[in-house]
Motif scaffolding. Structure first.
Motif, PDB file in Angstrom:
ATOM      1  N   MET A   1      -1.736 -20.699  -3.528  1.00 14.36           N
ATOM      2  CA  MET A   1      -2.930 -20.422  -2.729  1.00 14.36           C
ATOM      3  C   MET A   1      -2.979 -18.953  -2.319  1.00 14.36           C
ATOM      4  O   MET A   1      -1.946 -18.385  -1.980  1.00 14.36           O
ATOM      5  CB  MET A   1      -2.893 -21.292  -1.473  1.00 14.36           C
ATOM      6  CG  MET A   1      -4.245 -21.751  -1.045  1.00 14.36           C
ATOM      7  SD  MET A   1      -4.088 -22.805   0.414  1.00 14.36           S
ATOM      8  CE  MET A   1      -4.174 -21.613   1.716  1.00 14.36           C
ATOM      9  N   LYS A   2      -4.165 -18.367  -2.375  1.00 13.85           N
ATOM     10  CA  LYS A   2      -4.308 -16.967  -2.003  1.00 13.85           C
ATOM     11  C   LYS A   2      -3.981 -16.748  -0.540  1.00 13.85           C
ATOM     12  O   LYS A   2      -4.438 -17.483   0.322  1.00 13.85           O
ATOM     13  CB  LYS A   2      -5.761 -16.544  -2.206  1.00 13.85           C
ATOM     14  CG  LYS A   2      -6.073 -16.024  -3.559  1.00 13.85           C
ATOM     15  CD  LYS A   2      -7.472 -15.434  -3.558  1.00 13.85           C
ATOM     16  CE  LYS A   2      -7.896 -15.119  -4.986  1.00 13.85           C
ATOM     17  NZ  LYS A   2      -9.267 -14.651  -5.046  1.00 13.85           N
ATOM     18  N   LYS A   3      -3.203 -15.719  -0.247  1.00 11.72           N
ATOM     19  CA  LYS A   3      -2.869 -15.388   1.141  1.00 11.72           C
ATOM     20  C   LYS A   3      -3.447 -14.013   1.480  1.00 11.72           C
ATOM     21  O   LYS A   3      -3.622 -13.168   0.597  1.00 11.72           O
ATOM     22  CB  LYS A   3      -1.345 -15.322   1.330  1.00 11.72           C
ATOM     23  CG  LYS A   3      -0.615 -16.594   0.935  1.00 11.72           C
ATOM     24  CD  LYS A   3      -0.818 -17.690   1.932  1.00 11.72           C
ATOM     25  CE  LYS A   3      -0.084 -18.956   1.506  1.00 11.72           C
ATOM     26  NZ  LYS A   3      -0.615 -20.150   2.131  1.00 11.72           N
ATOM     27  N   HIS A   4      -3.693 -13.818   2.759  1.00  6.52           N
ATOM     28  CA  HIS A   4      -4.087 -12.487   3.241  1.00  6.52           C
ATOM     29  C   HIS A   4      -2.820 -11.783   3.699  1.00  6.52           C
ATOM     30  O   HIS A   4      -2.139 -12.279   4.610  1.00  6.52           O
ATOM     31  CB  HIS A   4      -5.067 -12.604   4.414  1.00  6.52           C
ATOM     32  CG  HIS A   4      -6.440 -12.977   3.970  1.00  6.52           C
ATOM     33  ND1 HIS A   4      -6.776 -14.281   3.684  1.00  6.52           N
ATOM     34  CD2 HIS A   4      -7.541 -12.221   3.738  1.00  6.52           C
ATOM     35  CE1 HIS A   4      -8.046 -14.302   3.300  1.00  6.52           C
ATOM     36  NE2 HIS A   4      -8.533 -13.063   3.323  1.00  6.52           N
ATOM     37  N   ILE A   5      -2.522 -10.674   3.072  1.00  8.99           N
ATOM     38  CA  ILE A   5      -1.269  -9.979   3.389  1.00  8.99           C
ATOM     39  C   ILE A   5      -1.569  -8.544   3.808  1.00  8.99           C
ATOM     40  O   ILE A   5      -2.306  -7.819   3.115  1.00  8.99           O
ATOM     41  CB  ILE A   5      -0.320  -9.978   2.155  1.00  8.99           C
ATOM     42  CG1 ILE A   5      -0.012 -11.429   1.747  1.00  8.99           C
ATOM     43  CG2 ILE A   5       0.963  -9.212   2.460  1.00  8.99           C
ATOM     44  CD1 ILE A   5       0.759 -11.592   0.461  1.00  8.99           C
ATOM     45  N   LEU A   6      -1.003  -8.158   4.949  1.00  9.41           N
ATOM     46  CA  LEU A   6      -1.120  -6.766   5.393  1.00  9.41           C
ATOM     47  C   LEU A   6       0.201  -6.065   5.102  1.00  9.41           C
ATOM     48  O   LEU A   6       1.268  -6.552   5.485  1.00  9.41           O
ATOM     49  CB  LEU A   6      -1.409  -6.703   6.907  1.00  9.41           C
ATOM     50  CG  LEU A   6      -1.404  -5.280   7.470  1.00  9.41           C
ATOM     51  CD1 LEU A   6      -2.621  -4.484   6.997  1.00  9.41           C
ATOM     52  CD2 LEU A   6      -1.357  -5.299   8.999  1.00  9.41           C
ATOM     53  N   ILE A   7       0.128  -4.923   4.427  1.00  9.58           N
ATOM     54  CA  ILE A   7       1.329  -4.125   4.183  1.00  9.58           C
ATOM     55  C   ILE A   7       1.208  -2.864   5.014  1.00  9.58           C
ATOM     56  O   ILE A   7       0.276  -2.069   4.829  1.00  9.58           O
ATOM     57  CB  ILE A   7       1.466  -3.780   2.679  1.00  9.58           C
ATOM     58  CG1 ILE A   7       1.623  -5.068   1.864  1.00  9.58           C
ATOM     59  CG2 ILE A   7       2.647  -2.837   2.442  1.00  9.58           C
ATOM     60  CD1 ILE A   7       1.727  -4.877   0.365  1.00  9.58           C
ATOM     61  N   SER A   8       2.136  -2.690   5.949  1.00  7.45           N
ATOM     62  CA  SER A   8       2.087  -1.503   6.802  1.00  7.45           C
ATOM     63  C   SER A   8       3.137  -0.509   6.317  1.00  7.45           C
ATOM     64  O   SER A   8       4.331  -0.725   6.483  1.00  7.45           O
ATOM     65  CB  SER A   8       2.344  -1.896   8.262  1.00  7.45           C
ATOM     66  OG  SER A   8       2.269  -0.734   9.056  1.00  7.45           O
ATOM     67  N   GLY A   9       2.668   0.579   5.729  1.00 10.18           N
ATOM     68  CA  GLY A   9       3.572   1.597   5.165  1.00 10.18           C
ATOM     69  C   GLY A   9       3.425   1.626   3.656  1.00 10.18           C
ATOM     70  O   GLY A   9       3.828   0.688   2.970  1.00 10.18           O
ATOM     71  N   ALA A  10       2.810   2.707   3.149  1.00 12.71           N
ATOM     72  CA  ALA A  10       2.542   2.802   1.706  1.00 12.71           C
ATOM     73  C   ALA A  10       3.523   3.740   1.029  1.00 12.71           C
ATOM     74  O   ALA A  10       3.141   4.640   0.281  1.00 12.71           O
ATOM     75  CB  ALA A  10       1.103   3.258   1.486  1.00 12.71           C
ATOM     76  N   GLY A  11       4.819   3.558   1.307  1.00  8.73           N
ATOM     77  CA  GLY A  11       5.855   4.309   0.595  1.00  8.73           C
ATOM     78  C   GLY A  11       6.193   3.574  -0.697  1.00  8.73           C
ATOM     79  O   GLY A  11       5.416   2.748  -1.196  1.00  8.73           O
ATOM     80  N   ILE A  12       7.379   3.846  -1.227  1.00  6.66           N
ATOM     81  CA  ILE A  12       7.808   3.222  -2.486  1.00  6.66           C
ATOM     82  C   ILE A  12       7.833   1.688  -2.318  1.00  6.66           C
ATOM     83  O   ILE A  12       7.361   0.943  -3.169  1.00  6.66           O
ATOM     84  CB  ILE A  12       9.233   3.709  -2.868  1.00  6.66           C
ATOM     85  CG1 ILE A  12       9.329   5.238  -2.855  1.00  6.66           C
ATOM     86  CG2 ILE A  12       9.707   3.096  -4.187  1.00  6.66           C
ATOM     87  CD1 ILE A  12       8.714   5.982  -3.953  1.00  6.66           C
ATOM     88  N   ALA A  13       8.385   1.223  -1.187  1.00  7.37           N
ATOM     89  CA  ALA A  13       8.515  -0.221  -0.960  1.00  7.37           C
ATOM     90  C   ALA A  13       7.145  -0.879  -0.838  1.00  7.37           C
ATOM     91  O   ALA A  13       6.853  -1.878  -1.509  1.00  7.37           O
ATOM     92  CB  ALA A  13       9.348  -0.479   0.304  1.00  7.37           C
ATOM     93  N   GLY A  14       6.301  -0.323   0.032  1.00  7.33           N
ATOM     94  CA  GLY A  14       4.997  -0.923   0.308  1.00  7.33           C
ATOM     95  C   GLY A  14       4.117  -0.955  -0.931  1.00  7.33           C
ATOM     96  O   GLY A  14       3.457  -1.969  -1.223  1.00  7.33           O
ATOM     97  N   LEU A  15       4.095   0.140  -1.692  1.00  9.90           N
ATOM     98  CA  LEU A  15       3.232   0.184  -2.885  1.00  9.90           C
ATOM     99  C   LEU A  15       3.719  -0.813  -3.940  1.00  9.90           C
ATOM    100  O   LEU A  15       2.917  -1.483  -4.584  1.00  9.90           O
ATOM    101  CB  LEU A  15       3.193   1.600  -3.475  1.00  9.90           C
ATOM    102  CG  LEU A  15       2.470   2.667  -2.639  1.00  9.90           C
ATOM    103  CD1 LEU A  15       2.465   3.997  -3.387  1.00  9.90           C
ATOM    104  CD2 LEU A  15       1.040   2.263  -2.295  1.00  9.90           C
TER     105      LEU A  15
END
Ligand SMILES: Cc1cc2nc3c(=O)[nH]c(=O)nc-3n(C[C@H](O)[C@H](O)[C@H](O)COP(=O)(O)OP(=O)(O)OC[C@H]3O[C@@H](n4cnc5c(N)ncnc54)[C@H](O)[C@@H]3O)c2cc1C
Length: 390
Positions: A1-15
């Motif tokens: 099922m599709k989830k809504h996910i927020l990623i805080s921090g667009a470094g190597i890990a986040g991207l």
């Protein structure tokens, strides 16, 4: 099922997490505190499993295009006498492949791969989180309120969200200034032939990566707080290397004046649990080994894939997915953080006696010993590679 996910921090890990999770069909939002991305930073040595994951993402060619040539690294004393020389091809025999790439280059490759699919909100942070029964209500600094199923906290070593919402962690301070940067200017060093000066309380690496570009990194023991270190970097650097040869001193001076430089105080996070409800720590925010382990980026990429793997395995049970991710990561984190501590003790000796001991031992090491020292600490078991939990 599709989830809504927020990623805080667009470094190597986040991207990387954004690439995997959006591929699975989840609705991903990424935020980053900075107003734009910086190309600052030294080189990252992406090791076997990190490179393999980039292959799986179809990013091999882009990675190669951004990578830097690497032939030999000479560990030297301050009088330029060689302690040990290591050939990269030989070193890579045991780990299949490794790619040397600038942090900015790797970040660029990941950003290019995700930017069409996921919008990144710059200059945006999490203001408040409220755990409700079946979702988390996130208030962003731009005033928007968004309901999400999962918040991935990939804000790096100095994560505010982790500091606010995770209680059970410790920040291990290595009392060492870290400076990593690149300088665009012609030089007389041989491209691909690197030099690492080992000295009491400090280490300096000079990596000529092109005819007109040099990457430089140094570690200097310092007991000052991070603010003082950042404010006084030029004088700390000058004082630390004032008795080095003129070419080195000029290089450091040029780096400070014209280079793209990243400065931090080395540290790493120890936490018994990377998960708190629907919040999960990824990358340096949760488990960075220091830069001295050479595994920060590879481990961030691996962690992102592991999280996505368990999200796929437990599509209707985010909490079990996150718990499984935590269980898989803990022994791996322990291993790499132990390596980082050992490397700090060896490569940044605390006294003349420690320096002498290290130099003598490293100088006497056979090819096999060196292979062991350099490659054994960075491999994962087959189960870990396949995300199998025991
Ligand atoms: C500009 C820069 C240069 C670097 N240079 C080097 C280097 O030379 N050598 C080295 O070993 N490591 C360097 N690092 C760290 C290295 O990238 C990481 O160790 C590793 O790649 C793991 O990445 P990460 O994504 O977990 O953390 P990071 O790469 O630190 O990325 C964290 C991201 O989160 C963002 N962020 C921070 N706080 C918040 C917040 N509260 N809300 C939203 N976003 C936030 C940051 O702007 C950043 O984009 C550098 C990091 C950065 C950001």
């Amino acid at each position: 099922m599709k989830k809504h996910i927020l990623i805080s921090g667009a470094g190597i890990a986040g991207l990387t997490a954004a690439i995997f999770l959006s591929k699975q069909g989840h609705i991903v939002t990424i935020i980053d505190r900075s107003t734009s991305f910086s190309k600052a930073g030294f080189l990252i040595s992406l090791k076997s499993f990190g490179v393999k994951i980039m292959d799986e993402l179809g990013l091999t060619q882009n990675l190669q295009a951004e990578s830097s040539p690497s032939e030999t690294v000479h560990f030297v004393e301050t009088n330029e006498e060689i302690i040990q020389s290591i050939n990269y091809d030989k070193m890579n025999e045991n780990i299949e492949r490794s790619v040397l790439i600038s942090r900015g280059g790797l970040h660029h490759v990941l950003h290019e791969a995700i930017k069409k699919n996921v919008n990144i909100l710059f200059d945006t942070t999490i203001s408040q989180l409220e755990e409700l029964e079946d979702h988390t209500k996130v208030t962003l600094s731009n005033g928007n309120i968004i309901p999400v199923d999962l918040v991935v906290v990939s804000e790096g070593l100095r994560s505010d969200t982790r500091n606010k919402y995770f209680k059970n962690f410790q920040q291990e301070d290595f009392n060492t200034l870290y400076l990593g940067g690149k300088l665009k200017q012609s030089h007389s060093y041989n491209v691909g032939v690197f030099k690492i000066y080992i000295d009491v309380h400090k280490m300096l690496s000079i990596y000529p990566i092109a005819q007109d570009e040099i990457a430089i990194q140094c570690y200097i023991r310092s007991f000052e707080d991070i603010g003082t270190i950042k404010n006084n970097t030029p004088s700390i650097l000058k004082n630390s290397f004032h008795d080095y040869n003129g070419q080195v001193q000029k290089l450091l001076n040029d780096l400070l004046n014209n280079g793209l430089v990243f400065v931090d105080k080395m540290g790493m996070i120890n936490t018994p649990n990377l998960v708190n409800g629907r919040l999960v720590l990824l990358g340096d925010a949760g488990y960075c080994p220091t830069a001295l382990s050479g595994m920060g980026a590879s481990l961030s990429i691996y962690g992102a894939k592991a999280l996505a793997h368990f999200m796929e395995e437990y599509p209707n049970d985010i909490l079990t997915a996150c718990e499984s991710y935590n269980r898989l990561m803990q022994p791996i984190i322990e291993k790499f953080q132990t390596n980082a501590r050992n490397n700090a003790a060896s490569f940044i000796p605390k006294s003349e006696a420690d320096l002498e001991k290290f130099v003598n031992g490293f100088r006497a090491a056979t090819d096999n010993d060196v292979q062991k020292i350099m490659t054994e600490p960075i491999v994962l078991t087959e189960d870990q590679t396949n995300f199998t939990l025991n």
